[in-house]
Design a protein around this motif. Structure first.
Motif, mmCIF file in Angstrom:
data_model
loop_
_atom_site.group_PDB
_atom_site.id
_atom_site.type_symbol
_atom_site.label_atom_id
_atom_site.label_comp_id
_atom_site.label_asym_id
_atom_site.label_seq_id
_atom_site.Cartn_x
_atom_site.Cartn_y
_atom_site.Cartn_z
ATOM 1 N N THR A 255 4.407 -9.451 -5.494
ATOM 2 C CA THR A 255 5.716 -9.548 -6.121
ATOM 3 C C THR A 255 6.581 -8.310 -5.927
ATOM 4 O O THR A 255 7.796 -8.378 -6.160
ATOM 5 C CB THR A 255 5.584 -9.803 -7.636
ATOM 6 O OG1 THR A 255 4.762 -8.777 -8.216
ATOM 7 C CG2 THR A 255 4.951 -11.158 -7.905
ATOM 8 N N ASP A 256 6.008 -7.171 -5.526
ATOM 9 C CA ASP A 256 6.841 -5.981 -5.355
ATOM 10 C C ASP A 256 6.276 -5.119 -4.229
ATOM 11 O O ASP A 256 5.104 -5.233 -3.858
ATOM 12 C CB ASP A 256 6.946 -5.186 -6.656
ATOM 13 C CG ASP A 256 5.631 -4.547 -7.080
ATOM 14 O OD1 ASP A 256 5.380 -3.394 -6.687
ATOM 15 O OD2 ASP A 256 4.852 -5.206 -7.799
ATOM 16 N N ASN A 257 7.119 -4.262 -3.676
ATOM 17 C CA ASN A 257 6.724 -3.470 -2.510
ATOM 18 C C ASN A 257 5.888 -2.249 -2.852
ATOM 19 O O ASN A 257 5.207 -1.708 -1.981
ATOM 20 C CB ASN A 257 7.963 -3.066 -1.705
ATOM 21 C CG ASN A 257 8.571 -4.243 -0.979
ATOM 22 O OD1 ASN A 257 7.925 -5.285 -0.808
ATOM 23 N ND2 ASN A 257 9.821 -4.110 -0.560
ATOM 24 N N PHE A 258 5.912 -1.784 -4.091
ATOM 25 C CA PHE A 258 4.950 -0.767 -4.497
ATOM 26 C C PHE A 258 3.532 -1.340 -4.362
ATOM 27 O O PHE A 258 2.617 -0.692 -3.847
ATOM 28 C CB PHE A 258 5.192 -0.334 -5.947
ATOM 29 C CG PHE A 258 6.402 0.533 -6.142
ATOM 30 C CD1 PHE A 258 6.461 1.819 -5.623
ATOM 31 C CD2 PHE A 258 7.490 0.066 -6.862
ATOM 32 C CE1 PHE A 258 7.572 2.619 -5.812
ATOM 33 C CE2 PHE A 258 8.612 0.866 -7.057
ATOM 34 C CZ PHE A 258 8.651 2.140 -6.533
ATOM 35 N N GLN A 259 3.375 -2.557 -4.821
ATOM 36 C CA GLN A 259 2.104 -3.257 -4.712
ATOM 37 C C GLN A 259 1.715 -3.459 -3.251
ATOM 38 O O GLN A 259 0.567 -3.193 -2.847
ATOM 39 C CB GLN A 259 2.222 -4.602 -5.441
ATOM 40 C CG GLN A 259 0.998 -5.495 -5.393
ATOM 41 C CD GLN A 259 1.293 -6.875 -5.962
ATOM 42 O OE1 GLN A 259 2.451 -7.324 -5.961
ATOM 43 N NE2 GLN A 259 0.272 -7.552 -6.454
ATOM 44 N N LEU A 260 2.659 -3.924 -2.439
ATOM 45 C CA LEU A 260 2.402 -4.124 -1.016
ATOM 46 C C LEU A 260 2.003 -2.815 -0.350
ATOM 47 O O LEU A 260 1.053 -2.776 0.445
ATOM 48 C CB LEU A 260 3.646 -4.707 -0.346
ATOM 49 C CG LEU A 260 3.632 -4.814 1.188
ATOM 50 C CD1 LEU A 260 2.486 -5.709 1.659
ATOM 51 C CD2 LEU A 260 4.976 -5.326 1.700
ATOM 52 N N HIS A 261 2.705 -1.727 -0.659
ATOM 53 C CA HIS A 261 2.419 -0.414 -0.071
ATOM 54 C C HIS A 261 0.982 0.005 -0.376
ATOM 55 O O HIS A 261 0.237 0.425 0.527
ATOM 56 C CB HIS A 261 3.414 0.600 -0.644
ATOM 57 C CG HIS A 261 3.462 1.900 0.082
ATOM 58 N ND1 HIS A 261 4.638 2.589 0.296
ATOM 59 C CD2 HIS A 261 2.486 2.675 0.643
ATOM 60 C CE1 HIS A 261 4.378 3.703 0.962
ATOM 61 N NE2 HIS A 261 3.084 3.779 1.162
ATOM 62 N N THR A 262 0.584 -0.106 -1.619
ATOM 63 C CA THR A 262 -0.779 0.280 -2.009
ATOM 64 C C THR A 262 -1.823 -0.549 -1.274
ATOM 65 O O THR A 262 -2.821 -0.016 -0.770
ATOM 66 C CB THR A 262 -0.956 0.115 -3.524
ATOM 67 O OG1 THR A 262 -0.134 1.069 -4.203
ATOM 68 C CG2 THR A 262 -2.401 0.336 -3.940
ATOM 69 N N LEU A 263 -1.612 -1.860 -1.209
ATOM 70 C CA LEU A 263 -2.618 -2.718 -0.577
ATOM 71 C C LEU A 263 -2.646 -2.545 0.937
ATOM 72 O O LEU A 263 -3.706 -2.696 1.562
ATOM 73 C CB LEU A 263 -2.374 -4.177 -0.970
ATOM 74 C CG LEU A 263 -2.583 -4.477 -2.462
ATOM 75 C CD1 LEU A 263 -2.327 -5.944 -2.757
ATOM 76 C CD2 LEU A 263 -3.983 -4.074 -2.916
ATOM 77 N N LEU A 264 -1.520 -2.212 1.547
ATOM 78 C CA LEU A 264 -1.534 -1.861 2.973
ATOM 79 C C LEU A 264 -2.413 -0.642 3.211
ATOM 80 O O LEU A 264 -3.218 -0.608 4.159
ATOM 81 C CB LEU A 264 -0.110 -1.583 3.461
ATOM 82 C CG LEU A 264 0.780 -2.789 3.744
ATOM 83 C CD1 LEU A 264 2.228 -2.338 3.943
ATOM 84 C CD2 LEU A 264 0.286 -3.547 4.981
ATOM 85 N N ALA A 265 -2.274 0.368 2.351
ATOM 86 C CA ALA A 265 -3.097 1.569 2.500
ATOM 87 C C ALA A 265 -4.565 1.254 2.281
ATOM 88 O O ALA A 265 -5.449 1.766 2.994
ATOM 89 C CB ALA A 265 -2.628 2.644 1.521
ATOM 90 N N GLU A 266 -4.860 0.394 1.315
ATOM 91 C CA GLU A 266 -6.256 0.053 1.044
ATOM 92 C C GLU A 266 -6.881 -0.706 2.217
ATOM 93 O O GLU A 266 -7.990 -0.410 2.654
ATOM 94 C CB GLU A 266 -6.339 -0.792 -0.230
ATOM 95 C CG GLU A 266 -7.680 -1.470 -0.481
ATOM 96 C CD GLU A 266 -8.832 -0.488 -0.679
ATOM 97 O OE1 GLU A 266 -9.989 -0.947 -0.649
ATOM 98 O OE2 GLU A 266 -8.593 0.719 -0.870
ATOM 99 N N VAL A 267 -6.161 -1.701 2.735
ATOM 100 C CA VAL A 267 -6.731 -2.535 3.803
ATOM 101 C C VAL A 267 -6.811 -1.769 5.128
ATOM 102 O O VAL A 267 -7.833 -1.845 5.831
ATOM 103 C CB VAL A 267 -5.894 -3.819 3.970
ATOM 104 C CG1 VAL A 267 -6.352 -4.610 5.193
ATOM 105 C CG2 VAL A 267 -5.994 -4.685 2.714
ATOM 106 N N LEU A 268 -5.762 -1.024 5.466
ATOM 107 C CA LEU A 268 -5.711 -0.402 6.787
ATOM 108 C C LEU A 268 -6.344 0.992 6.817
ATOM 109 O O LEU A 268 -7.079 1.312 7.753
ATOM 110 C CB LEU A 268 -4.260 -0.346 7.271
ATOM 111 C CG LEU A 268 -3.596 -1.722 7.444
ATOM 112 C CD1 LEU A 268 -2.154 -1.573 7.904
ATOM 113 C CD2 LEU A 268 -4.384 -2.593 8.424
#
Length: 385
Positions: A255-268
């Motif tokens: 729902t938000d790009n703070f969330q997306l940013h964190t999960l991108l860092a976690e996955v990649l």
């Protein structure tokens, strides 16, 4: 949603109010009251049935509440406007207790559309007919809709020949009931099945377009706006410019790009694909399913600069829908951060769990080809929020 059984009545009770019954019985009684609303004495019976329904729904269990949700939703079109919004809240409460959200959605989202349209109409006419600023607007929470505030608002915005009596009435109803429709719709949009069907039918585009036109602080629509825009089962192509690598991922409930940013860092980064510092486990949990504990602040830190393929920045304060679609897939470029960023970890909409999954790593040639067509990131002064 904590259901408030109060309805916009004067609080008086009659003999029928003292007759206890089951929730299912109260729903059947209310169905009869709706069907006979225009008969002699129908209004009084309707008000009593609605009060009794609200009183019994509050303490009702999940199973019986879930069972009556679609029945109540089907009665919305035939319920008078102000009471309709309170009935919508009851339906929302039933959905939170397990009622079929898709079966309840159509009339709730239609009511939200009508309320948004009316509220926007009131705002437009309010500016045209008065000298006061935003503080001059009627308070939809503080002004009792059973008293004369709506009547005064109606008289102010009605303009015969341009804005007829019905449209003024529609505007007043929308303004005074929008917060109730917003809360009912929020309960529905927490379900991926509703988000999917509403997006596919075009309903979400209409609703978010109306929300985007709204400005002011009398109604808080930001949470609903973010929730309605949440992406489910949505592919995301990510290109990491410093390493020349690319990744195909899939988003669910973001729902938000703070969330997306964190999960991108976690996955990649956490997955060993990119260099950098992996987010702390608590930060990741709060971006997926965890709830924020108000007693202490968990801080997330940035790992990338999120950039669109045309070079424009994708701001953390925005939504994943801001990532543009290129050749049929949302495409995001990751650049080094121009400055350090940090924020309070969590999800803007805690009611919805979020996930980001890696599906495949792009072949080097494919990643290089994609990156070759991506523009350099704009400078900070050129970035458009």
């Amino acid at each position: 949603m904590v259901f408030d059984p109060h309805t916009p009545q004067d609080g008086r009770t009659g003999p029928s109010d003292r007759q206890p019954t089951s929730l299912a019985g109260a729903v059947a009684e209310f169905e009869t009251a709706v069907a006979t609303l225009h008969d002699a004495g129908g209004g009084e019976r309707f008000d009593a049935a609605l009060r009794r329904l609200g009183g019994l729904l509050g303490p009702a269990g999940e199973q019986e509440s879930a069972a009556v949700g679609p029945r109540l939703a089907s009665l919305l079109p035939d319920t008078p406007p102000f009471q309709r919004a309170h009935l919508a809240m009851m339906v929302g409460a039933c959905v939170e207790r397990g009622a079929d959200p898709v079966a309840c959605a159509d009339h709730i989202l239609a009511g939200l559309r009508e309320a948004l349209t009316g509220a926007l109409l009131l705002l437009e006419r309010w500016k045209e007919t008065g000298d006061g600023g935003p503080d001059d607007l009627p308070d939809p929470d503080g002004d009792d809709p059973d008293r004369d505030s709506p009547g005064r608002a109606h008289a102010r915005i009605e303009e015969p020949g341009r804005l007829d009596e019905w449209h003024a009435h529609r505007a007043v109803i929308g303004w005074w009931t929008l917060s109730l429709w917003q809360r009912a719709a929020f309960a529905l949009y927490t379900h991926a099945a509703v988000r999917r069907t509403a997006r596919e039918s075009g309903v979400t585009d209409v609703l978010t377009g109306l929300i985007d036109r709204y400005s002011g602080d009398r109604h808080d629509l930001k949470g609903l706006r973010y929730l309605a825009a949440a992406l489910d089962d949505e592919p995301l192509l990510v290109l990491h410019r410093p390493t020349g690598t690319g990744y195909l991922l899939r988003m669910d409930g973001l729902t938000d790009n703070f969330q997306l940013h964190t999960l991108l860092a976690e996955v990649l980064i956490g997955g060993g694909h990119l260099p950098g510092t992996r987010p702390a486990p608590e930060v990741v949990t709060l971006s997926r399913t965890g709830r924020v504990d108000g007693r202490h602040r968990v801080t997330a830190t940035g790992a990338f600069n999120l950039v669109a393929p045309d070079g424009g920045w994708i701001w953390n304060e925005g939504m994943p829908e801001d990532v543009p679609v290129v050749d049929g897939v949302r495409t995001l470029v990751l650049d080094p951060q121009p400055y350090e960023r940090s924020w309070a970890a969590g999800r803007f909409v805690e009611e919805v769990p979020g996930e980001l999954r890696l599906e495949r790593v792009l072949a080097p040639a494919e990643a290089a080809s994609r990156l070759a067509s991506a523009a350099p990131a704009q400078g900070f002064g050129q970035a458009v929020r």
